[in-house]
Design a protein around this motif. Structure first.
Motif, PDB file in Angstrom:
ATOM      1  N   ARG A  67      -7.011  35.756  26.454  1.00 24.22           N
ATOM      2  CA  ARG A  67      -7.850  36.537  27.359  1.00 24.22           C
ATOM      3  C   ARG A  67      -8.749  37.527  26.624  1.00 24.22           C
ATOM      4  O   ARG A  67      -9.929  37.666  26.946  1.00 24.22           O
ATOM      5  CB  ARG A  67      -6.938  37.261  28.336  1.00 24.22           C
ATOM      6  CG  ARG A  67      -7.612  38.012  29.416  1.00 24.22           C
ATOM      7  CD  ARG A  67      -6.586  38.631  30.350  1.00 24.22           C
ATOM      8  NE  ARG A  67      -5.539  39.340  29.654  1.00 24.22           N
ATOM      9  CZ  ARG A  67      -5.620  40.609  29.283  1.00 24.22           C
ATOM     10  NH1 ARG A  67      -6.692  41.298  29.541  1.00 24.22           N
ATOM     11  NH2 ARG A  67      -4.626  41.192  28.657  1.00 24.22           N
ATOM     12  N   ARG A  68      -8.244  38.211  25.626  1.00 23.21           N
ATOM     13  CA  ARG A  68      -9.036  39.218  24.917  1.00 23.21           C
ATOM     14  C   ARG A  68     -10.184  38.587  24.127  1.00 23.21           C
ATOM     15  O   ARG A  68     -11.292  39.114  24.102  1.00 23.21           O
ATOM     16  CB  ARG A  68      -8.136  40.023  23.995  1.00 23.21           C
ATOM     17  CG  ARG A  68      -7.213  40.928  24.752  1.00 23.21           C
ATOM     18  CD  ARG A  68      -6.407  41.791  23.829  1.00 23.21           C
ATOM     19  NE  ARG A  68      -5.522  42.624  24.619  1.00 23.21           N
ATOM     20  CZ  ARG A  68      -4.285  42.882  24.295  1.00 23.21           C
ATOM     21  NH1 ARG A  68      -3.779  42.389  23.182  1.00 23.21           N
ATOM     22  NH2 ARG A  68      -3.546  43.649  25.054  1.00 23.21           N
ATOM     23  N   ILE A 145     -18.564  31.626  31.410  1.00 19.46           N
ATOM     24  CA  ILE A 145     -17.594  32.246  30.514  1.00 19.46           C
ATOM     25  C   ILE A 145     -16.987  33.489  31.165  1.00 19.46           C
ATOM     26  O   ILE A 145     -15.790  33.742  31.040  1.00 19.46           O
ATOM     27  CB  ILE A 145     -18.244  32.573  29.153  1.00 19.46           C
ATOM     28  CG1 ILE A 145     -18.604  31.269  28.447  1.00 19.46           C
ATOM     29  CG2 ILE A 145     -17.322  33.401  28.279  1.00 19.46           C
ATOM     30  CD1 ILE A 145     -19.462  31.446  27.232  1.00 19.46           C
ATOM     31  N   GLY A 146     -17.783  34.259  31.889  1.00 20.52           N
ATOM     32  CA  GLY A 146     -17.259  35.418  32.614  1.00 20.52           C
ATOM     33  C   GLY A 146     -16.242  35.015  33.668  1.00 20.52           C
ATOM     34  O   GLY A 146     -15.209  35.667  33.839  1.00 20.52           O
ATOM     35  N   LEU A 152      -8.530  33.761  33.653  1.00 17.35           N
ATOM     36  CA  LEU A 152      -7.407  34.086  32.768  1.00 17.35           C
ATOM     37  C   LEU A 152      -6.734  35.389  33.189  1.00 17.35           C
ATOM     38  O   LEU A 152      -5.506  35.498  33.141  1.00 17.35           O
ATOM     39  CB  LEU A 152      -7.876  34.174  31.320  1.00 17.35           C
ATOM     40  CG  LEU A 152      -8.242  32.855  30.645  1.00 17.35           C
ATOM     41  CD1 LEU A 152      -8.781  33.125  29.246  1.00 17.35           C
ATOM     42  CD2 LEU A 152      -7.055  31.920  30.585  1.00 17.35           C
ATOM     43  N   ASP A 153      -7.530  36.379  33.637  1.00 15.85           N
ATOM     44  CA  ASP A 153      -6.953  37.630  34.137  1.00 15.85           C
ATOM     45  C   ASP A 153      -6.117  37.379  35.384  1.00 15.85           C
ATOM     46  O   ASP A 153      -5.012  37.916  35.521  1.00 15.85           O
ATOM     47  CB  ASP A 153      -8.055  38.633  34.472  1.00 15.85           C
ATOM     48  CG  ASP A 153      -8.496  39.433  33.282  1.00 15.85           C
ATOM     49  OD1 ASP A 153      -7.777  39.429  32.260  1.00 15.85           O
ATOM     50  OD2 ASP A 153      -9.561  40.073  33.371  1.00 15.85           O
ATOM     51  N   ASP A 154      -6.655  36.574  36.311  1.00 19.41           N
ATOM     52  CA  ASP A 154      -5.920  36.290  37.548  1.00 19.41           C
ATOM     53  C   ASP A 154      -4.621  35.554  37.276  1.00 19.41           C
ATOM     54  O   ASP A 154      -3.593  35.861  37.877  1.00 19.41           O
ATOM     55  CB  ASP A 154      -6.790  35.473  38.513  1.00 19.41           C
ATOM     56  CG  ASP A 154      -7.959  36.277  39.052  1.00 19.41           C
ATOM     57  OD1 ASP A 154      -7.926  37.524  38.921  1.00 19.41           O
ATOM     58  OD2 ASP A 154      -8.901  35.665  39.584  1.00 19.41           O
ATOM     59  N   SER A 155      -4.657  34.580  36.372  1.00 18.07           N
ATOM     60  CA  SER A 155      -3.428  33.837  36.084  1.00 18.07           C
ATOM     61  C   SER A 155      -2.418  34.732  35.379  1.00 18.07           C
ATOM     62  O   SER A 155      -1.226  34.640  35.615  1.00 18.07           O
ATOM     63  CB  SER A 155      -3.718  32.599  35.247  1.00 18.07           C
ATOM     64  OG  SER A 155      -4.154  32.953  33.957  1.00 18.07           O
ATOM     65  N   ARG A 156      -2.889  35.642  34.536  1.00 21.37           N
ATOM     66  CA  ARG A 156      -1.973  36.582  33.878  1.00 21.37           C
ATOM     67  C   ARG A 156      -1.335  37.503  34.908  1.00 21.37           C
ATOM     68  O   ARG A 156      -0.142  37.752  34.881  1.00 21.37           O
ATOM     69  CB  ARG A 156      -2.718  37.402  32.838  1.00 21.37           C
ATOM     70  CG  ARG A 156      -1.813  38.368  32.080  1.00 21.37           C
ATOM     71  CD  ARG A 156      -2.644  39.243  31.176  1.00 21.37           C
ATOM     72  NE  ARG A 156      -3.537  40.085  31.943  1.00 21.37           N
ATOM     73  CZ  ARG A 156      -3.332  41.378  32.183  1.00 21.37           C
ATOM     74  NH1 ARG A 156      -2.289  41.975  31.704  1.00 21.37           N
ATOM     75  NH2 ARG A 156      -4.199  42.068  32.888  1.00 21.37           N
TER      76      ARG A 156
END
Length: 193
Positions: A67-68, A145-146, A152-156
């Motif tokens: 994610r980063r 890409i955004g 990825l944030d939502d899945s995390r």
């Protein structure tokens, strides 16, 4: 996209550093280069090197769903979009005005010429279409890409919410280790006291 950006910006950085080496060693006819021109080459080489490094992080992040790294690459692509927009505007100004600032060159016979652009209408249309297509492709890539970074944030966040549960994730659902609270007679459905 990150792999293509890595290859292109890496090649541009290598070319800029090679040109700087040639200028410093007075090779290939680079005998009278001003310090301003050297600064421009150094800045361009540095920018392309940073873009190549961030693209490498974006490529590694895309492979490993980091994610980063994806967020850093997304920010870079938005900066590239803004630079593309500004550069496209400057290019179209030069195409339609037909002028370039203080630009002259001398040919092999010693004649001085102006760098004015005298383009035909169809050449101006082709240049405009090319700039517009480039801007929209860069915008599309930045948005994709955004959105991937948001995904990825939502899945995390989704996995983090369920990982805080008090149950053991390795414990099977069909083999409980505790007694079901409504299985005894006093709490069961239809129990008589």
């Amino acid at each position: 996209m990150s792999l293509l950006t890595l290859v292109a910006s890496g090649a541009a950085a290598a070319l800029a550093w090679y040109i700087l080496w040639e200028v410093d060693h007075h090779a290939s006819g680079f005998t009278d280069v001003s310090s301003d021109s050297k600064i421009v080459v150094i800045v361009a080489g540095s920018i392309f090197t940073v873009i190549a490094l961030i693209s490498l992080f974006g490529f590694i992040g895309a492979i490993g769903a980091n994610r980063r790294f994806i967020k850093a690459y997304s920010a870079l692509v938005w900066v590239v979009f803004l630079l593309t927009l500004a550069g496209g505007g400057v290019f179209l100004y030069a195409v339609f005005s037909g002028k370039t600032k203080n630009c002259e060159f001398t040919d092999d016979q010693g004649n001085k010429h102006s760098c004015a652009l005298n383009l035909k209408l169809w050449e101006k249309v082709v240049a405009t279409v090319a700039v517009v297509v480039d801007v929209f492709i860069t915008l599309y890539v930045a948005v994709v890409i955004g959105r991937y970074a948001e995904q990825l944030d939502d899945s995390r966040d989704y996995y983090a919410a369920y990982s805080r549960a008090e149950s053991n994730p390795k414990q099977g659902l069909l083999n409980p280790t505790t007694q079901y609270p409504y299985s005894d007679n006093t709490h069961s459905f239809g129990a008589q006291a």
